[in-house]
Design a protein around this motif. Structure first.
Motif, mmCIF file in Angstrom:
data_model
loop_
_atom_site.group_PDB
_atom_site.id
_atom_site.type_symbol
_atom_site.label_atom_id
_atom_site.label_comp_id
_atom_site.label_asym_id
_atom_site.label_seq_id
_atom_site.Cartn_x
_atom_site.Cartn_y
_atom_site.Cartn_z
ATOM 1 N N MET A 104 -0.145 23.242 21.109
ATOM 2 C CA MET A 104 -0.297 24.514 20.403
ATOM 3 C C MET A 104 -1.144 24.254 19.162
ATOM 4 S SD MET A 104 3.609 25.974 20.902
ATOM 5 C CE MET A 104 3.151 27.703 20.821
ATOM 6 N N LEU A 105 -2.419 24.617 19.256
ATOM 7 C CA LEU A 105 -3.355 24.378 18.165
ATOM 8 C C LEU A 105 -3.255 25.478 17.116
ATOM 9 C CD1 LEU A 105 -6.446 23.429 20.335
ATOM 10 C CD2 LEU A 105 -5.163 21.859 18.891
ATOM 11 N N LEU A 106 -3.550 25.110 15.880
ATOM 12 C CA LEU A 106 -3.554 26.052 14.766
ATOM 13 C C LEU A 106 -4.940 26.111 14.147
ATOM 14 C CD1 LEU A 106 -0.273 24.814 13.051
ATOM 15 C CD2 LEU A 106 -0.502 26.818 14.533
ATOM 16 N N ARG A 107 -5.303 27.295 13.679
ATOM 17 C CA ARG A 107 -6.583 27.456 13.004
ATOM 18 C C ARG A 107 -6.555 26.783 11.641
ATOM 19 N NH1 ARG A 107 -8.755 31.251 9.431
ATOM 20 N NH2 ARG A 107 -6.820 32.456 9.438
ATOM 21 N N LEU B 60 10.898 20.259 27.919
ATOM 22 C CA LEU B 60 9.518 20.382 27.452
ATOM 23 C C LEU B 60 9.250 19.527 26.221
ATOM 24 C CD1 LEU B 60 8.405 24.125 27.645
ATOM 25 C CD2 LEU B 60 7.784 22.241 29.150
ATOM 26 N N LYS B 61 8.070 18.923 26.222
ATOM 27 C CA LYS B 61 7.542 18.249 25.035
ATOM 28 C C LYS B 61 6.369 19.100 24.538
ATOM 29 C CE LYS B 61 8.683 13.652 26.822
ATOM 30 N NZ LYS B 61 8.122 12.357 27.314
ATOM 31 N N VAL B 62 6.546 19.679 23.354
ATOM 32 C CA VAL B 62 5.555 20.606 22.816
ATOM 33 C C VAL B 62 4.996 20.042 21.521
ATOM 34 C CG1 VAL B 62 5.135 22.961 22.014
ATOM 35 C CG2 VAL B 62 6.807 22.545 23.838
ATOM 36 N N LEU B 63 3.675 20.057 21.399
ATOM 37 C CA LEU B 63 3.008 19.571 20.196
ATOM 38 C C LEU B 63 2.368 20.733 19.454
ATOM 39 C CD1 LEU B 63 1.719 17.441 18.308
ATOM 40 C CD2 LEU B 63 -0.106 17.176 20.017
ATOM 41 N N VAL B 64 2.713 20.885 18.185
ATOM 42 C CA VAL B 64 2.068 21.846 17.289
ATOM 43 C C VAL B 64 1.179 21.040 16.352
ATOM 44 C CG1 VAL B 64 2.425 23.606 15.510
ATOM 45 C CG2 VAL B 64 4.029 23.414 17.429
ATOM 46 N N VAL B 65 -0.117 21.358 16.324
ATOM 47 C CA VAL B 65 -1.047 20.509 15.577
ATOM 48 C C VAL B 65 -2.023 21.339 14.761
ATOM 49 C CG1 VAL B 65 -2.580 20.369 17.587
ATOM 50 C CG2 VAL B 65 -2.763 18.649 15.789
#
Length: 319
Positions: free
Chosen positions: A233-236, A169-174
């Motif tokens: 995975m977006l962050l507020r 998996l390639k996971v992006l946290v932004v």
């Protein structure tokens, strides 16, 4: 890495049973997998409505919450536990009572588990240190430090969409990584479960410098970071925790870091989108993406109940 001065609390009892859940950092892979497996089983079957009969849980929240508080209440109710709801705005804390005294007072009423949200880093660990030996604490979010059940429910959501093997998996946290306890718990869990590539993207002023991002691919270029990823995975954007000047304007932030349908096309064709909520629509995510077919936001909410049932079972179920 836990800051100096915080109490060091063992999360497992001497017999190996989970006693507290304060952070996912350092939690063994087998414990994380067992909790995820149990949560999935609870979703697939019918939980025992008497599993926690005679046990009592208190939601001790010193910060506002919708999803976390209600899903813990729902989880406890489905397992037959008694639920006490603490409202800081109408409690004796407004008269100067400390959080420790509040916990000890409610503990004396026979409550065996506290689900705690607090504004200060390390506050839940400090309460765990003060609790009686038979009392369990769950961190429902402290400062910018940890939100372990959110991390678990995000991993369950990823497993359902992409399978149990995260190695490819390639996971992006932004987004606002600096202020996000969700980001910390997600990154700890992704590492524990062996995610193949973890990318982190944010404005430079919103990237932490404490070693959290070790081993991650870090960039400030959102478009480049999206290329070929399997999950976003977006962050507020946590404006309530910010000092002035970290973000030039909300319009600029949306221009550079808002997830739009056009941007999402840079990700893998079957990429999924997660967000812990509450969403700032039109800032970190467009309506079309939030409500679109690749969004798993509402599945995250449903999974939250199952994960929290699994955690409460692990902490409170009688042998």
């Amino acid at each position: 890495m836990q800051p100096a001065g915080w109490p060091v609390i063992a999360q497992h009892a001497s017999d190996g049973r989970l006693h507290h859940l304060l952070t996912l950092e350092g939690v063994p892979r087998e414990t994380v997998v067992a909790l995820l497996d149990r949560a999935q089983a609870l979703m697939d079957g019918n939980p025992d409505p008497r599993a926690l009969a005679g046990r009592a849980m208190c939601t001790l929240f010193f910060e506002p919450s919708t999803r976390t508080r209600l899903s813990f209440q729902r989880a406890a109710q489905r397992l037959g536990a008694d639920v006490l709801n603490f409202d800081a705005s109408t409690s004796s804390t407004t008269k100067g009572e400390t959080a420790r005294d509040t916990l000890k007072t409610i503990e004396a009423m026979g409550v065996q588990c506290f689900v705690v949200r607090a504004a200060e880093d390390g506050a839940v660990a400090a309460l765990a240190a003060a609790a009686a030996p038979g009392t369990s604490l769950v961190n429902a979010g402290d400062g910018r430090s940890a939100h372990p059940t959110q991390g678990l429910l995000d991993m369950l959501t990823l497993r359902q969409a992409k399978g149990v093997d995260f190695s490819a998996l390639k996971v992006l946290v932004v987004g606002d990584v600096l202020h996000s306890r969700v980001a910390r718990s997600d990154l700890h869990a992704l590492r524990t479960l062996g995610a193949g590539e973890i990318r982190v993207c944010a404005p430079r002023a919103l990237l932490p410098g404490d070693g959290l991002l070790s081993g991650c691919t870090v960039t400030t270029d959102f478009d480049a970071a999206l290329d070929g990823v399997d999950a976003v995975m977006l962050l507020r954007l946590q404006r309530e925790r910010m000092v002035e000047g970290l973000v030039d304007s909300l319009e600029d932030y949306h221009r550079d870091y808002g997830l739009t349908p056009r941007r999402l096309r840079r990700a893998a064709g079957d990429a999924v989108v997660l967000h812990p909520g509450p969403m700032n629509r039109g800032i970190e995510i467009d309506d079309t993406v939030a409500d679109g077919p690749q969004s798993l936001v509402l599945r995250q909410v449903a999974n939250g109940v199952a994960v929290r049932m699994a955690v409460l079972e692990a902490l409170l179920a009688r042998a």
